[in-house]
Motif scaffolding. Structure first.
Motif, PDB file in Angstrom:
ATOM      1  N   LYS A   4      59.069  37.072  35.014  1.00 27.54           N
ATOM      2  CA  LYS A   4      58.120  35.961  34.978  1.00 27.54           C
ATOM      3  C   LYS A   4      57.814  35.641  33.535  1.00 27.54           C
ATOM      4  CE  LYS A   4      55.853  36.691  39.359  1.00 27.54           C
ATOM      5  NZ  LYS A   4      54.588  36.882  40.052  1.00 27.54           N
ATOM      6  N   LYS A   5      57.827  34.383  33.253  1.00 23.69           N
ATOM      7  CA  LYS A   5      57.505  33.922  31.915  1.00 23.69           C
ATOM      8  C   LYS A   5      55.991  33.915  31.745  1.00 23.69           C
ATOM      9  CE  LYS A   5      58.863  30.174  28.870  1.00 23.69           C
ATOM     10  NZ  LYS A   5      59.500  28.866  28.822  1.00 23.69           N
ATOM     11  N   GLN A   6      55.508  34.658  30.772  1.00 21.68           N
ATOM     12  CA  GLN A   6      54.076  34.709  30.506  1.00 21.68           C
ATOM     13  C   GLN A   6      53.662  33.456  29.760  1.00 21.68           C
ATOM     14  OE1 GLN A   6      51.597  37.240  30.692  1.00 21.68           O
ATOM     15  NE2 GLN A   6      52.794  38.617  31.962  1.00 21.68           N
ATOM     16  N   GLU A   7      52.761  32.698  30.367  1.00 17.39           N
ATOM     17  CA  GLU A   7      52.260  31.503  29.700  1.00 17.39           C
ATOM     18  C   GLU A   7      50.978  31.868  28.962  1.00 17.39           C
ATOM     19  OE1 GLU A   7      51.876  28.038  32.113  1.00 17.39           O
ATOM     20  OE2 GLU A   7      53.673  28.531  33.252  1.00 17.39           O
ATOM     21  N   LYS A   8      50.891  31.440  27.728  1.00 16.22           N
ATOM     22  CA  LYS A   8      49.698  31.705  26.942  1.00 16.22           C
ATOM     23  C   LYS A   8      48.605  30.739  27.385  1.00 16.22           C
ATOM     24  CE  LYS A   8      48.046  32.238  22.279  1.00 16.22           C
ATOM     25  NZ  LYS A   8      48.329  32.159  20.863  1.00 16.22           N
ATOM     26  N   GLN A   9      47.434  31.299  27.706  1.00 17.30           N
ATOM     27  CA  GLN A   9      46.317  30.468  28.133  1.00 17.30           C
ATOM     28  C   GLN A   9      45.657  29.848  26.912  1.00 17.30           C
ATOM     29  OE1 GLN A   9      43.927  33.286  30.434  1.00 17.30           O
ATOM     30  NE2 GLN A   9      44.218  31.919  32.178  1.00 17.30           N
ATOM     31  N   SER A  10      45.201  28.634  27.089  1.00 17.71           N
ATOM     32  CA  SER A  10      44.473  27.977  26.013  1.00 17.71           C
ATOM     33  C   SER A  10      43.061  28.542  25.949  1.00 17.71           C
ATOM     34  CB  SER A  10      44.408  26.467  26.255  1.00 17.71           C
ATOM     35  OG  SER A  10      43.513  26.181  27.321  1.00 17.71           O
ATOM     36  N   GLY A  11      42.403  28.333  24.829  1.00 22.52           N
ATOM     37  CA  GLY A  11      41.028  28.775  24.671  1.00 22.52           C
ATOM     38  C   GLY A  11      40.123  28.173  25.725  1.00 22.52           C
ATOM     39  N   LYS A  12      40.373  26.911  26.064  1.00 22.03           N
ATOM     40  CA  LYS A  12      39.564  26.228  27.080  1.00 22.03           C
ATOM     41  C   LYS A  12      39.740  26.897  28.438  1.00 22.03           C
ATOM     42  CE  LYS A  12      38.860  21.743  29.264  1.00 22.03           C
ATOM     43  NZ  LYS A  12      39.283  20.352  29.341  1.00 22.03           N
ATOM     44  N   ASP A  13      40.975  27.233  28.788  1.00 21.69           N
ATOM     45  CA  ASP A  13      41.240  27.887  30.070  1.00 21.69           C
ATOM     46  C   ASP A  13      40.553  29.249  30.144  1.00 21.69           C
ATOM     47  OD1 ASP A  13      42.798  25.768  30.927  1.00 21.69           O
ATOM     48  OD2 ASP A  13      44.691  26.709  30.342  1.00 21.69           O
ATOM     49  N   ILE A  14      40.573  29.978  29.042  1.00 23.92           N
ATOM     50  CA  ILE A  14      39.923  31.292  29.002  1.00 23.92           C
ATOM     51  C   ILE A  14      38.420  31.140  29.181  1.00 23.92           C
ATOM     52  CG2 ILE A  14      39.411  33.273  27.519  1.00 23.92           C
ATOM     53  CD1 ILE A  14      42.269  32.865  26.337  1.00 23.92           C
TER      54      ILE A  14
END
Length: 83
Positions: A4-14
């Motif tokens: 699975k490709k790990q997608e980096k979460q944006s600051g807003k999503d966090i």
């Protein structure tokens, strides 16, 4: 095995995830908290939740007569937004 490709979460999503979790935690009953956490942690969590809820109740803003009439007039405005 499928990678699975790990997608980096944006600051807003966090931030949304943290606030959503915090809001959900405020709705837990004392029993749910005690069933999940060790006794000392449960009591600390319950006390913090109660202080937070009390603080939110005390911080509610009530509008004065001038503010309320201004808000009502703005809501009744027929002009489209931005004109």
């Amino acid at each position: 095995m499928i990678e699975k490709k790990q997608e980096k979460q944006s600051g807003k999503d966090i931030c949304v995830e943290i606030l959503s979790g915090a809001a959900t935690a405020l709705t837990y009953t004392d029993e749910e908290i005690r069933d999940t956490l060790p006794p000392e942690d449960a009591q600390e969590f319950i006390a913090l939740r109660n202080r937070t809820l009390a603080s939110l109740e005390n911080d509610s803003h009530t509008y004065g007569p001038d503010e309320e009439s201004t808000l009502t007039m703005a809501a009744e405005e027929d002009a489209p937004y931005g004109e």
